[in-house]
Write an enzyme that holds these catalytic residues in place. Sequence first.
Site, PDB file in Angstrom:
ATOM      1  CE  LYS A  64       0.460  13.675 -15.293  1.00 36.37           C
ATOM      2  NZ  LYS A  64       0.081  14.106 -16.810  1.00 36.37           N
ATOM      3  CG  ASN A  83      -0.913  17.129 -21.405  1.00 33.39           C
ATOM      4  OD1 ASN A  83       0.151  16.450 -21.098  1.00 33.39           O
ATOM      5  ND2 ASN A  83      -1.983  17.063 -20.701  1.00 33.39           N
ATOM      6  NE  ARG A 119       1.355  17.360 -13.629  1.00 37.62           N
ATOM      7  CZ  ARG A 119       1.554  16.602 -12.912  1.00 37.62           C
ATOM      8  NH1 ARG A 119       1.118  16.492 -11.594  1.00 37.62           N
ATOM      9  NH2 ARG A 119       2.555  15.659 -13.058  1.00 37.62           N
ATOM     10  CG  HIS A 156       2.987  15.670 -24.821  1.00 34.47           C
ATOM     11  ND1 HIS A 156       3.893  16.713 -24.696  1.00 34.47           N
ATOM     12  CD2 HIS A 156       3.974  14.692 -23.926  1.00 34.47           C
ATOM     13  CE1 HIS A 156       5.131  16.450 -24.306  1.00 34.47           C
ATOM     14  NE2 HIS A 156       5.102  15.403 -23.740  1.00 34.47           N
ATOM     15  NE  ARG A 186      -4.123  -2.010   2.073  1.00 30.62           N
ATOM     16  CZ  ARG A 186      -4.114  -2.873   2.853  1.00 30.62           C
ATOM     17  NH1 ARG A 186      -3.340  -2.856   4.027  1.00 30.62           N
ATOM     18  NH2 ARG A 186      -4.895  -3.755   2.810  1.00 30.62           N
ATOM     19  CG  HIS A 238       7.605  11.084 -25.077  1.00 29.42           C
ATOM     20  ND1 HIS A 238       6.559  10.782 -25.263  1.00 29.42           N
ATOM     21  CD2 HIS A 238       8.144  11.722 -24.060  1.00 29.42           C
ATOM     22  CE1 HIS A 238       5.811  11.929 -24.602  1.00 29.42           C
ATOM     23  NE2 HIS A 238       6.720  12.340 -24.101  1.00 29.42           N
ATOM     24  CE  LYS A 259       6.318  17.334 -15.431  1.00 31.22           C
ATOM     25  NZ  LYS A 259       6.595  16.084 -15.835  1.00 31.22           N
ATOM     26  CD  GLU A 264       8.641  16.073 -22.595  1.00 32.53           C
ATOM     27  OE1 GLU A 264       8.024  17.413 -22.420  1.00 32.53           O
ATOM     28  OE2 GLU A 264       8.054  15.087 -23.373  1.00 32.53           O
ATOM     29  CG  HIS A 312       0.809  10.820 -26.005  1.00 29.92           C
ATOM     30  ND1 HIS A 312       0.076  11.501 -24.929  1.00 29.92           N
ATOM     31  CD2 HIS A 312       2.030  10.580 -25.436  1.00 29.92           C
ATOM     32  CE1 HIS A 312       1.057  11.611 -23.779  1.00 29.92           C
ATOM     33  NE2 HIS A 312       2.379  11.130 -24.040  1.00 29.92           N
ATOM     34  CD  GLU A 355      -2.774  16.270 -16.436  1.00 20.89           C
ATOM     35  OE1 GLU A 355      -1.953  15.722 -16.217  1.00 20.89           O
ATOM     36  OE2 GLU A 355      -3.356  16.027 -17.679  1.00 20.89           O
TER      37      GLU A 355
HETATM   38 MG    MG Z   1       6.654  13.909 -22.220  1.00 19.07          MG
END
Ligand code: MG
Length: 341
Positions: A124, A223, A219, A226, A102, A242, A205, A166, A230, A215
Amino acid sequence: MLVGRGLLGRLPELAPLPCHVALVMDENVAPLYGALVAEAIGRERVLAVTVPAGEAHKTLETVRDIYDKLLDARLDRQTTILAVGGGVVNDMAGFVAATYLRGVAFVTCPTTLLAMVDASVGGKTGVDVPQGKNLIGAFMQPTAVIADVDTLATLPPAELSAGMAEVIKHGLLAGGVLWAELGRLPWPLPAERWGDLVATAVQVKRDVVQEDPFERGRRALLNLGHTFAHAIEQVSQYAVAHGPAVAMGLACAAHLSAQLGHCAPNLPTDIEQLLTRCQLPTRIPAHLPAEALLAAMGSDKKKADGRLRFVLLRTPGEAFLEGDVPLAAVRETLNSMSKAQ
Ligand code: MG
C-alpha cells in the site's frame, strides 16, 4: 523481505539496483544513513531526494517535488526508487514509483519498527489529503524490502513503542507462539532480540497479504483497532500519532468485543497490560469527544454499504469482521475508554 543487522551498508548485494537509483529519505534519516547508502551503491548512480519529515508532509505537494527532481535529472524507466526511512517516506516513495513514467522499480528499507512490521509489507502506498488519510494511492509491491534492525538503535523510545502497537496487533491476529512470546517480553527489548521479533511479526502480515493482496477478504483483519485509531488520529488533527492511536484502538476493539460478548472478559485487561508494559496508552484523551470520533468513523473508507464495520476478537488468534455493530455499543465503548472516566 530480509531482516538482519548491518544490512544498509550491503545494499547492492541484497537488492536489485541495476541502473540509476533515486534515494528518497526524510531530513531526519538523511544525515544518519544517506552517506552510508550512497557510498554502498556508488555515488555516481544515486540521486538523493530529501523530503521534510512527518505525516503532515505526506501530501501530493511533496510527491510533486519528488517528481520534479526525478524529471529534472532526466531519470528514465530503468530507475529504481529506493526508500530509506519510516512509513511516511515508504508510502510516498512507493507512490512515486507506482506513477513515475507509469511505474518504475521500488526497493524499500524501513528504518522504524512501525515501518518494518507494517508499512513495508503489503504494497500500500499513497498520500493524505485534507479529506482523510491515505485516500489517494496505489498498490505497489516492492522488489525488495531490507530491514536493518540496527537502525532501531537510533529510534527514540516513543517510536519503538509506536511500532510495538502493530507488533501486538499482529500477535492478536496470529495468537499462538507470537502472542505467548509477547506475554513474557522484557521491555525495553535487548538489541539482539529485535531481529527475531520483527521477522516473526512481519510474517503474520505477509501470510495475510499473500492470501488477499487486494483487501477483498481476510486482509481486512489487519485493520484490527484501526477504525478507532484512524478516528482518534483525525479528530486529534494528528496530534495523536499512529502508534499510540493503534494502541488505544486495540484496547477499544477488545472492550467492544467483550461488551458484545464475543471474547472473555479478561482479554481487554491482558491486552492493556501488554500495551502499558510497552509504554503505550490505552485510554482516549478526554478532549476527543465520542460524537466527533463516531462522525470520523462514518467517513472512514473501510466502511461498506454505509454501515460501520469493526474487526473484533474471540481470542488471540481468532479475529473476525463484524459488519453491523450497533452504534450504541460503539458509543458506550468510546465513553468508557475516555481518559476522564
Ligand atoms: Mg497501521
